[in-house]
Design an enzyme around this catalytic site. Structure first.
Site, mmCIF file in Angstrom:
data_model
loop_
_atom_site.group_PDB
_atom_site.id
_atom_site.type_symbol
_atom_site.label_atom_id
_atom_site.label_comp_id
_atom_site.label_asym_id
_atom_site.label_seq_id
_atom_site.Cartn_x
_atom_site.Cartn_y
_atom_site.Cartn_z
ATOM 1 N N CYS A 2 0.844 -1.115 -0.106
ATOM 2 C CA CYS A 2 -0.043 0.086 0.183
ATOM 3 C C CYS A 2 0.900 1.101 0.036
ATOM 4 C CB CYS A 2 -0.815 -0.070 1.386
ATOM 5 S SG CYS A 2 -1.932 -1.499 1.451
ATOM 6 N N LEU A 50 -4.088 -1.375 -1.565
ATOM 7 C CA LEU A 50 -4.027 -2.639 -2.460
ATOM 8 C C LEU A 50 -4.664 -3.633 -1.612
ATOM 9 C CD1 LEU A 50 -3.330 -3.947 -5.336
ATOM 10 C CD2 LEU A 50 -0.981 -4.631 -4.198
ATOM 11 N N ASN A 75 2.162 -0.480 5.991
ATOM 12 C CA ASN A 75 2.177 -1.036 4.537
ATOM 13 C C ASN A 75 3.142 -2.358 4.595
ATOM 14 O OD1 ASN A 75 4.716 -0.026 1.739
ATOM 15 N ND2 ASN A 75 2.880 -1.675 1.873
ATOM 16 N N GLY A 76 2.427 -3.457 4.269
ATOM 17 C CA GLY A 76 3.104 -4.785 4.504
ATOM 18 C C GLY A 76 2.205 -5.881 4.860
ATOM 19 N N THR A 337 23.719 0.322 -11.596
ATOM 20 C CA THR A 337 23.160 -1.417 -11.894
ATOM 21 C C THR A 337 21.657 -1.193 -11.483
ATOM 22 O OG1 THR A 337 23.753 -3.392 -11.560
ATOM 23 C CG2 THR A 337 23.996 -2.023 -9.381
ATOM 24 N N ARG A 340 19.904 -0.100 -14.412
ATOM 25 C CA ARG A 340 19.650 -1.239 -15.674
ATOM 26 C C ARG A 340 18.919 -2.243 -15.231
ATOM 27 N NH1 ARG A 340 26.251 -2.099 -16.238
ATOM 28 N NH2 ARG A 340 26.926 -0.094 -16.787
#
Length: 561
Positions: A2, A50, A75-76, A337, A340
């Site tokens: 969330c 969510l 959130n979790g 990195t 990418r």
């Protein structure tokens, strides 16, 4: 997964400030709510939902009749909430996993509450009766959290920094926005005017410690012997348990599958357990790459072996290049990195959101850091040095791989789950003798591979497949994705700019034109925030000028590629 947001002691009109919270709407596409705090007119919560668990009562800030003075925004996912509920005989009022935080806090206080949570989380807990505000974040920072605290006690908190950078407050200089440290909680006094004062910041768990919640785990006791067969059996047991507990969801589960060792073990174990738990749908797996990429070919073999409903997402270098700016905006990072590797993950997440109904997405993050999977570990001077670097990487995950995995999936309203970062699994692996964990016979992650040998869980050629960076494996062997990026950027940054790079960007000056371009895009969206990353991710013990393994002298591609 969330988006959480809160303000304490705002000088400005709250309805104006709330527009900032809409910048993280992608994290919770199902619903959103803003709520002022009774008695504190300049404090409020914002929440983007969510819906994964408890469709009816899952809105936040979460409040229950038993504790009307407690407000929780988190959130979790808390994987052991049922176990703790039964252990302490808590009287639940909802089916929300986060309700356990309220009961644990009321009974034990904030420190023990945080240490008993088996899961991933970032939380804001307000106790109006005792006038306290608490912030906390999980051990590895799998869930993101940023805070802004001004000299006069105005506190703003958000899942992503983009919800804070345009917040207005009565200060002459811009306030510092910092990522909240993983594995810590912070306690604030809440004053009558809604402002706060920080009292203490404490670490509640470190990756090398057995987690406090292990005491109440329902899993059988493990043998403490370091005999190799016992160790391999424990690794299998803990890993399978890590995947099983993460099946907690009322939405469809899928899995990212790059065809590397880590995602293949996750996908295979997930498919196996989904059958045992009699899930009502086949597990979908998702691979991304160009036509002849090593990853796509390997993922296809794994999907056929485990019997998943497999999806391949094709992308061209041009599509990847077009996505770069959007990716940097979501990442809030300029690490080379990370960017990418994020492009492929961002594009595959976009496909999952648009073309399927999978919402909970398993992934293999954390394994390379934990099991010394990077090719540069072959050059570690001693097993002790390798073990120490492994712990360093674990502690820095929140700036690199875990950040990438969260932001690229959250950008499309998906929830990421990472079984390799299970607290008990990581604590056990890091407790093993240093000599057991190093690369052996020229193969990195030797112990992990040996643990799953002879089980036919994944094809043998995948079990022993060499490490291939995600940003390399998505394109062909002849030409890496990062090479395509560098060619594109070459004309966009001139030599004069590169010469002055250390003056233009004194903190972490970009070492290459590619890095310079990424930094320019980052500074456009997040000016002056370079301190969010301490350093670039780079290999150790080897003369590296680029983070890609393919540039290292010790890199050897698989023969069949």
């Amino acid at each position: 997964m969330c988006g959480i947001w809160a303000l304490f002691g705002s000088d400005e009109c709250l309805s104006v400030q709330c527009t900032n919270a809409m910048k993280i709407a992608h994290r919770g596409p199902d619903a959103f709510r803003f709520e002022n705090v009774n008695g504190f007119t300049n404090c409020c919560f914002g929440f983007h939902r969510l819906a994964i668990v408890d469709q009816l009562y899952g809105m936040q800030p979460l409040r229950i009749k038993k504790f009307p003075f407690l407000w929780l925004c988190y959130n979790g996912e808390i994987y052991n909430h049922h176990t703790l509920k039964q252990q302490f005989e808590f009287d639940y009022q909802t089916k929300v996993d986060g309700e356990i935080l309220l009961h644990l806090y009321d009974r034990f206080g904030i420190g023990k509450m945080a240490s008993l949570l088996d899961g991933v989380f970032a939380f804001i807990l307000l106790d109006t009766a005792n006038r306290k505000v608490f912030l906390g974040r999980d051990t590895y920072g799998v869930r993101p959290l940023f805070k802004l605290l001004t000299d006069d006690g105005f506190l703003a908190v958000c899942s992503e920094s983009k919800g804070l950078i345009n917040i207005t407050h009565a200060m002459s200089t811009p306030a510092n926005i910092v990522p909240f440290l993983p594995g810590h909680y912070e306690v604030f006094d809440l004053k009558q005017n809604g402002k706060v004062q920080s009292l203490t910041m404490e670490q509640f768990h470190c990756c090398t410690q057995e987690p406090a919640h292990a005491t109440y785990d329902t899993m059988e006791r493990l043998s403490t012997s370091f005999d190799e067969e016992t160790v391999k059996s424990n690794i299998r047991t803990l890993f399978e348990n890590a995947v099983r507990k993460r099946l907690m969801a009322h939405r469809r589960i899928g899995c990212l599958l790059s065809g590397g060792l880590d995602s293949s073990l996750v996908a295979a174990t997930l498919v196996k357990l989904a059958k045992e738990e009699k899930l009502q749908y086949p597990i979908q797996t998702f691979a991304i790459g160009s036509d002849d990429s090593p990853d796509v070919i390997a993922a296809r073999k794994v999907a056929a072996h485990i019997g998943s409903e497999h999806h391949e997402v094709n992308f061209t270098a041009e599509e990847g290049i077009q996505a770069v700016e959007q990716v940097i905006l979501h990442l809030e990072s300029y690490d080379i990195t990370t960017i990418r590797a994020s492009v492929g993950m961002y594009l595959v997440s976009k496909y999952i959101r648009e073309k399927t109904d999978s919402v909970v997405i398993f992934s293999g993050e954390g394994s390379d850091e934990l099991t010394q999977g990077y090719i540069y570990f072959h050059k570690a001077p001693t097993p002790r040095a390798a073990a120490e670097d492994s712990v360093r990487l674990m502690k820095e995950l929140y700036m690199f791989d875990v950040l990438r995995a969260d932001r690229t999936t959250a950008a499309h309203g998906l929830e990421l789950r990472v079984p390799f970062l299970d607290h008990r699994f990581t604590a056990y692996y890091l407790s093993l003798p240093e000599e057991m964990r190093i690369p052996k016979h020229g193969v990195e992650k030797h112990l992990l591979r040996e643990s799953f040998k002879g089980l036919n869980l994944i094809p043998d050629e995948i079990l022993w497949r060499r490490k291939e960076a995600f940003s390399d494996g998505v394109m062909s062997v002849k030409k890496s994705w990062y090479t395509c990026l560098q060619e594109h950027v070459d004309s966009m940054v001139n030599d004069d700019q590169m010469e002055k790079a250390h003056k233009t960007f004194p903190h972490n000056p970009p070492p290459t034109k590619e890095g310079y371009y990424f930094r320019q895009v980052f500074e456009k969206h997040y000016p002056g925030r370079a301190q969010w990353i301490c350093h670039y991710w780079m290999p150790r013990w080897i003369n590296a000028v680029d983070p890609s393994a393919r540039t290292l002298s010790i890199y050897k591609p698989d023969k069949d590629q």
